[in-house]
Design a protein around this motif. Sequence first.
Motif, mmCIF file in Angstrom:
data_model
loop_
_atom_site.group_PDB
_atom_site.id
_atom_site.type_symbol
_atom_site.label_atom_id
_atom_site.label_comp_id
_atom_site.label_asym_id
_atom_site.label_seq_id
_atom_site.Cartn_x
_atom_site.Cartn_y
_atom_site.Cartn_z
ATOM 1 N N ASP A 1 -25.893 -10.545 1.374
ATOM 2 C CA ASP A 1 -26.422 -10.415 2.747
ATOM 3 C C ASP A 1 -25.342 -11.136 3.897
ATOM 4 N N HIS A 2 -24.396 -11.424 3.612
ATOM 5 C CA HIS A 2 -23.311 -11.895 4.514
ATOM 6 C C HIS A 2 -22.793 -10.971 5.539
ATOM 7 N N GLN A 3 -22.647 -9.710 5.184
ATOM 8 C CA GLN A 3 -21.860 -8.824 5.844
ATOM 9 C C GLN A 3 -23.114 -8.343 7.150
ATOM 10 N N GLY B 1 -21.439 -19.291 5.067
ATOM 11 C CA GLY B 1 -20.125 -19.614 4.225
ATOM 12 C C GLY B 1 -19.046 -20.094 5.464
ATOM 13 N N VAL B 2 -19.525 -19.888 6.813
ATOM 14 C CA VAL B 2 -18.787 -20.312 7.919
ATOM 15 C C VAL B 2 -18.264 -21.626 7.978
ATOM 16 N N ALA C 1 -14.987 -16.468 3.535
ATOM 17 C CA ALA C 1 -16.696 -17.089 3.385
ATOM 18 C C ALA C 1 -17.095 -16.791 1.761
ATOM 19 N N GLU C 2 -16.509 -15.593 1.217
ATOM 20 C CA GLU C 2 -16.989 -15.547 0.098
ATOM 21 C C GLU C 2 -16.267 -16.548 -1.077
ATOM 22 N N HIS C 3 -15.247 -17.062 -0.783
ATOM 23 C CA HIS C 3 -14.658 -18.289 -1.431
ATOM 24 C C HIS C 3 -15.476 -19.305 -1.299
#
Length: 179
Positions: free
Chosen positions: A137-139, A15-16, A115-117
């Motif tokens: 898994d993002h964090q 999401g970056v 990133a979540e958005h």
Amino acid sequence: MMSGEFGIFLNGSYGVGKSSTLEHLADLFAEAKLPFSLFDADWFHRSWPPASTDPQNVLTEADNIRAVWRNYRQTGPRTPIIAGVITQADDLERYEQCFELPLRIVHLTASSDVAEHRLRGRYTPHQHRALAWHLDDHQRLTRELHQFTSYDLVLDTDHSTPAEVATLVFEEFAPQLHG
């Protein structure tokens, strides 16, 4: 390898904006008439089931990238531009071996909310499992990426469009390339 040759690796968590920036970076290279080839690493390892000897598909990914890069190089010198994830020195070494070039690593970052958005906008309701996995898994991945310190450029993408991020990357590295 010619002097002044290197690859550009867009690195970051989910999401970056790696893939979106990759596309815009290609446009800038084409406008400047700088030869390039794009690689979104996800497409080189996305198969199921993985080999028992390669559970993360990293060896398969490397073999696939090597084969495609060899084909691209037959048309002449060019800059590989890659979107993917490098969290440790072994990853960097594996990618540099695939391209037989040094890589300039660009760490793209985004806040968890942004990133979540972006991730929620990427997946349809039918892809809820994929969304949940990426959100969960993002964090973890973000923490691993912050521990890896071999970055040539770090860019926060929260308040920038992919085109703006691509412009910053292009301005940083294009002058160093011999087109």
